[in-house]
Design an enzyme around this catalytic site. Structure first.
Site, PDB file in Angstrom:
ATOM      1  N   ARG A 284       0.820  -1.235   0.000  1.00  0.00           N
ATOM      2  CA  ARG A 284       0.000   0.000   0.000  1.00  0.00           C
ATOM      3  C   ARG A 284       0.849   1.278   0.000  1.00  0.00           C
ATOM      4  O   ARG A 284       0.413   2.328   0.457  1.00  0.00           O
ATOM      5  CB  ARG A 284      -0.985   0.018   1.163  1.00  0.00           C
ATOM      6  CG  ARG A 284      -1.965  -1.135   1.121  1.00  0.00           C
ATOM      7  CD  ARG A 284      -3.144  -0.931   2.024  1.00  0.00           C
ATOM      8  NE  ARG A 284      -4.039  -2.066   1.924  1.00  0.00           N
ATOM      9  CZ  ARG A 284      -3.904  -3.191   2.606  1.00  0.00           C
ATOM     10  NH1 ARG A 284      -2.888  -3.331   3.453  1.00  0.00           N
ATOM     11  NH2 ARG A 284      -4.754  -4.171   2.445  1.00  0.00           N
TER      12      ARG A 284
ATOM     13  N   GLU B 227       8.779  19.786 -23.935  1.00  0.00           N
ATOM     14  CA  GLU B 227       7.996  19.981 -22.701  1.00  0.00           C
ATOM     15  C   GLU B 227       8.348  21.331 -22.065  1.00  0.00           C
ATOM     16  O   GLU B 227       7.517  21.949 -21.410  1.00  0.00           O
ATOM     17  CB  GLU B 227       8.248  18.845 -21.698  1.00  0.00           C
ATOM     18  CG  GLU B 227       7.800  17.457 -22.169  1.00  0.00           C
ATOM     19  CD  GLU B 227       6.278  17.227 -22.153  1.00  0.00           C
ATOM     20  OE1 GLU B 227       5.526  18.152 -21.782  1.00  0.00           O
ATOM     21  OE2 GLU B 227       5.851  16.123 -22.516  1.00  0.00           O
TER      22      GLU B 227
ATOM     23  N   ARG C 267      -3.946  21.565 -13.189  1.00  0.00           N
ATOM     24  CA  ARG C 267      -2.985  20.610 -13.733  1.00  0.00           C
ATOM     25  C   ARG C 267      -3.327  20.177 -15.158  1.00  0.00           C
ATOM     26  O   ARG C 267      -2.442  19.807 -15.932  1.00  0.00           O
ATOM     27  CB  ARG C 267      -2.896  19.391 -12.795  1.00  0.00           C
ATOM     28  CG  ARG C 267      -1.751  18.475 -13.154  1.00  0.00           C
ATOM     29  CD  ARG C 267      -1.386  17.531 -12.031  1.00  0.00           C
ATOM     30  NE  ARG C 267      -0.250  16.715 -12.432  1.00  0.00           N
ATOM     31  CZ  ARG C 267       0.454  15.949 -11.628  1.00  0.00           C
ATOM     32  NH1 ARG C 267       0.140  15.882 -10.346  1.00  0.00           N
ATOM     33  NH2 ARG C 267       1.472  15.240 -12.073  1.00  0.00           N
TER      34      ARG C 267
HETATM   35  N1  GLY Z   1       2.791  15.369 -17.301  1.00  0.00           N
HETATM   36  C1  GLY Z   1       1.553  15.966 -16.929  1.00  0.00           C
HETATM   37  C2  GLY Z   1       1.319  15.978 -15.464  1.00  0.00           C
HETATM   38  O1  GLY Z   1       2.198  15.640 -14.702  1.00  0.00           O
HETATM   39  O2  GLY Z   1       0.238  16.310 -15.039  1.00  0.00           O
END
Ligand code: GLY
Length: 409
Positions: free
Chosen positions: A148, A216, A279
């Protein structure tokens, strides 16, 4: 934006190494997640710090460390990490993982779990991922579900994993469904207890992979104004050539500032739950990118030796397609696409792709992306340099414009 995301984030560049809390790291970034907070250290010779990190962040009595190794990395790197762990009093075990999308499978995860159990790896013993994003993802997943959840350290060895995959706790594996590989369909959020971005490890990284990592970074620069670093776009533009030449000071600043943006995004929305932003903005370029990445015959220039696309190359193309889509619906200023294409080209990244199938094929792949919600496509699109937004149900004609923009005639 929530209050935590509004706070200045803890990013340090050390002009005098050894004189801050980051020891002799050239830079560091705090990922601020309450009791799950951790530091990302950036600089040379950091693999030799993995033992000290594990000792300081794991419970007293932790006795074993398991290193999961990317099969691409030189043996000397593995020995450096193992020696550091052994020097800190850990008994080490190791296993290698094939760094390919097909190796990022539940079968690999199961093999790792069995290896952990066979070495009597206990609840507070650390697991260390040493390699690129694929190894980090499967290792983090195995560490997240074994007993876990056991402590987990990321030692990324590619630019892409340093600035993106190793930070933020997304872990997982691909799943084959009806003969098609669905990327990252299974996984857990499991934050590492620390990340060591050792820039020495980039020495063996092929140029093409370095450039793929820069895609990125362009993505981060395209959202950075909303995440505390409005100057990142200009800085990336100003230092494109130095970055390609691997100038150590520029690479350090690149990694620190990009991790800073990512850390701020993650601190504001750890589990990608913010409607219309947060995010999810990190998926800029990824819906198009994920659709074309598995098309194994695609190459930037039509040369079959350059197929398939690397993830970062697919993201670069996805950024261009996203800009063209935004331009088509009038949500971004004219000229943005040209600026993005020009930076990508200067970084040696593709802006066109050869062999793209008929739009219907790519549109179907886009519709199957896991970011589709309740059958409605959601695309992250730029609003201007440094800013992006989630657009629900964009018109199909605009998405087709995005595809036309990247199709090599
Ligand atoms: N690579 C996208 C994220 O970590 O949300």
């Amino acid at each position: 934006m929530g209050s935590r995301a509004d706070r200045p984030y803890a990013v340090h560049m050390n002009s005098k190494p050894g004189q801050s809390g980051t020891g002799d790291a050239a830079g560091s970034v705090r990922v601020d997640l309450a009791e799950r907070s951790y530091d990302v250290l950036v600089g040379p010779a950091l693999l030799s710090r993995v033992g000290g990190l594990a000792r300081s962040r794991c419970r007293a009595g932790a006795a074993r460390a398991f290193i999961v190794i990317d099969d691409n990395i030189p043996a000397a790197m593995v020995e450096r990490a193992a020696a550091a762990l052994e020097g800190a009093g850990f008994r080490t075990s190791r296993a290698a993982v094939r760094a390919s999308e097909s190796g990022k499978s539940l079968e690999t995860v199961q093999k790792l779990l069995v290896s952990f159990a066979a070495t009597r790896h206990e609840r507070w013993d650390p697991v260390i991922a040493l390699g690129g994003g694929i190894v980090g993802d499967v290792t983090g997943f195995a560490a997240g579900i074994y007993r876990r959840g056991v402590p987990f350290i990321q030692c990324p060895t590619t630019l892409l994993s340093m600035v993106d995959a190793s930070v933020g706790g997304k872990t997982g594996a691909n799943l084959e469904v009806d003969g098609a590989l669905k990327k990252n369909l299974v996984g857990v959020f499991h934050q590492p207890i620390g990340v060591l971005a050792d820039l020495d490890t980039l020495g063996s990284l092929p140029d093409r992979e370095l450039r793929a990592g820069l895609a990125e970074c362009v993505k981060h620069a395209m959202i950075s104004a909303d995440f505390g670093d409005p100057g990142l776009w200009r800085w990336t533009l100003d230092h494109a050539e130095a970055l390609l030449a691997r100038d150590p000071a520029r690479l350090t600043e690149l990694v620190v500032r990009n991790v800073g943006v990512k850390a701020r995004v993650v601190a504001g929305d750890e589990r990608e739950e913010t409607e219309g932003g947060g995010r999810a903005l990190l998926n800029l370029g990824h819906t198009f990118g994920h659709a074309i990445e598995p098309m194994a015959h695609l190459s930037p220039d039509g040369d079959p030796r350059h197929a398939p696309l690397l993830h970062g190359e697919a993201v670069a193309l996805g950024l261009v397609a996203a800009c063209a889509t935004a331009e088509s619906i009038g949500s971004s200023p004219p000229g943005l696409r040209g600026e993005v294409e020009s930076l990508l080209a200067r970084l040696g990244l593709p802006t066109r792709v050869a062999g793209l199938p008929a739009d219907e094929v790519t549109l179907t792949a886009i519709a199957h992306d896991k970011k589709v919600m309740s059958g409605r496509l959601r695309l992250v699109l730029p609003r201007g340099i440094g800013r992006a937004e989630v657009v629900a149900a964009p018109p199909e004609a605009a998405v087709r414009t995005g595809l036309s923009a990247i199709r090599r005639a």
